[in-house]
Design an enzyme around this catalytic site. Structure first.
Site, PDB file in Angstrom:
ATOM      1  N   SER A  43       0.852  -1.204   0.000  1.00 42.60           N
ATOM      2  CA  SER A  43       0.000   0.000   0.000  1.00 42.60           C
ATOM      3  C   SER A  43       0.880   1.242   0.000  1.00 42.60           C
ATOM      4  O   SER A  43       1.515   1.571   0.986  1.00 42.60           O
ATOM      5  CB  SER A  43      -0.939   0.009   1.207  1.00 42.60           C
ATOM      6  OG  SER A  43      -0.245   0.214   2.409  1.00 42.60           O
TER       7      SER A  43
ATOM      8  N   ARG B 114       4.114  17.879   2.290  1.00 42.29           N
ATOM      9  CA  ARG B 114       4.136  18.222   0.851  1.00 42.29           C
ATOM     10  C   ARG B 114       4.738  19.613   0.627  1.00 42.29           C
ATOM     11  O   ARG B 114       5.493  19.817  -0.324  1.00 42.29           O
ATOM     12  CB  ARG B 114       2.710  18.121   0.284  1.00 42.29           C
ATOM     13  CG  ARG B 114       2.289  16.684   0.115  1.00 42.29           C
ATOM     14  CD  ARG B 114       0.796  16.460  -0.056  1.00 42.29           C
ATOM     15  NE  ARG B 114       0.572  15.010  -0.069  1.00 42.29           N
ATOM     16  CZ  ARG B 114      -0.592  14.427   0.116  1.00 42.29           C
ATOM     17  NH1 ARG B 114      -1.679  15.165   0.344  1.00 42.29           N
ATOM     18  NH2 ARG B 114      -0.696  13.103   0.093  1.00 42.29           N
TER      19      ARG B 114
ATOM     20  N   GLU C  51       5.656  11.515  -0.406  1.00 42.06           N
ATOM     21  CA  GLU C  51       4.651  12.398   0.221  1.00 42.06           C
ATOM     22  C   GLU C  51       3.377  12.447  -0.623  1.00 42.06           C
ATOM     23  O   GLU C  51       2.678  13.461  -0.685  1.00 42.06           O
ATOM     24  CB  GLU C  51       5.189  13.835   0.429  1.00 42.06           C
ATOM     25  CG  GLU C  51       6.494  13.922   1.203  1.00 42.06           C
ATOM     26  CD  GLU C  51       6.326  13.704   2.698  1.00 42.06           C
ATOM     27  OE1 GLU C  51       5.290  13.170   3.108  1.00 42.06           O
ATOM     28  OE2 GLU C  51       7.246  14.044   3.451  1.00 42.06           O
TER      29      GLU C  51
END
Length: 378
Positions: A128, A240, A361
């Site tokens: 994942s 981010r 990110e």
């Protein structure tokens, strides 16, 4: 530094000086020998860069998101890989400071802000990545402990760091079944995979983090059960901005390297700087850099102000800045010709170090999904 306050210009100057004196001279060696520069980062922490947007009562600097962006951009001109790890460390400390109780804040934050200890963020798993809500690492409640089983992949600092902020499943499928636990190195059942060999980001180790019946006190859970996914996403909004800021620093340094090379290098009896095509490309690079910087600072301001559109602006800024800055660094390498491909020249390292910023990110494809979903939902 256009538009910055006097304080922000001072933060920027301190960070640029540190990057030039402590980081840039060692950047190539850290990359070549895969050195995790612990002592240099602790020196940076003495300047307040270990917990930049963490509250002062637990050792943080208490600065804003835009101050943080300015600092990470400046530090990244000296070594993008090391600064990127520092940005992840800062995100982890902020998560503990923001979502932890008073006991947790005072137990973990001071030693992390001083970088006596280092932190890693554990969300991604072998199965994942972009679909983070499908993570499988499980935490079964047994009395006043959780028993963790599973593994995390691509963990920056993994194995060399002391504190691990781990997203794990305490409930059913989907985001509402995820909680956040803080683990400490040395806990029984916590182990690490082999050190990964990477294209860039070589001044920070990357390993899998493995949990085999790893026992963690319930007192190490941040927030309530089921709050983990929300904590992870709020952390990533700032992450981010941070990683986009590191991209700005790499691009800024690469523009300066290209500018210098065009002035010094001669072909056909003239400096490359006299070639109009190259002049225009340099102008485009500088324009893209300024546009990306303004976008990142705008998103940082929105996040600081808690605006409703902050998450989508952070996604836009991360998408735009990491794509544009990679293009800038790559163009700077091209302007160096064959020299740009030699490890004696710093520009190739900026290209290698910045490439992964389009992936981590949240991949830039996921950033597009977030922006599109926001637009289509009206």
């Amino acid at each position: 530094s256009t538009g910055l306050t006097e304080d922000q210009k001072e933060f920027q100057k301190v960070a640029l000086d540190f990057a030039a004196k402590e980081m840039a001279p060692n950047m190539a060696e850290w990359d070549e020998k895969e050195i995790f520069p612990v002592e240099t980062m602790r020196k940076a922490a003495q300047l307040g860069f270990g917990g930049i947007y963490v509250k002062p009562d637990v050792g943080g600097s208490g600065l804003s998101r835009i101050d943080t962006s300015i600092i990470f951009e400046a530090l990244s001109t000296g070594c993008t890989s090391t600064t990127a790890y520092m940005s992840i460390h800062n995100m982890c400390v902020w998560m503990i400071d923001t979502f932890g109780n008073e006991e947790q804040r005072r137990r973990f934050c001071p030693s992390l802000c001083s970088m006596e200890k280092f932190a890693s963020y554990c969300l991604t798993e072998p199965g994942s990545g972009s679909d983070a809500a499908s993570l499988l690492t499980s935490a079964q409640r047994k009395g006043d402990t959780y028993v963790l089983n599973g593994s995390k992949a691509f963990i920056s600092g993994g194995g060399d760091t002391d504190v691990y902020v781990v997203m794990c499943r305490t409930g059913g499928p989907g985001p509402k079944g995820i909680s956040c636990l803080v683990l400490e190195k040395g806990m029984p059942g916590l182990s690490f995979g082999k050190k990964e060999k990477k294209v860039g980001w070589n001044s920070q180790p990357t390993r899998a983090v493995i949990f085999e019946d790893c026992v963690v006190p319930v007192g190490n859970r941040l927030g309530a059960e089921g709050q983990g996914f929300s904590i992870a996403m709020q952390g990533l909004n700032g992450g981010r901005i941070n990683i986009a800021s590191c991209s700005l620093g790499a691009a800024h340094a690469s523009v300066l390297l290209a500018q210098e090379h065009l002035t010094v290098r001669k072909q056909f009896g003239e400096p490359l700087a006299s070639n109009q095509y190259l002049q225009f490309r340099l102008a485009e690079m500088a324009t893209r850099l300024v546009a990306a910087r303004l976008m990142v600072r705008n998103a940082a301001r929105a996040l600081q102000d808690g605006r409703e559109d902050a998450a989508v602006l952070c996604s836009m800024a991360k998408l735009f800045a990491t794509d544009e800055c990679f293009t800038i660094c790559n163009q700077a390498l091209q302007m160096h010709g064959g020299y740009g491909y030699l490890k004696d020249y710093a520009v190739q390292q900026f290209v290698r170090d910045i490439r992964v910023h389009q992936i981590l990110e949240g991949t830039n494809e996921v950033m597009r999904m977030i922006v599109a979903r926001n637009l289509l939902q009206g």
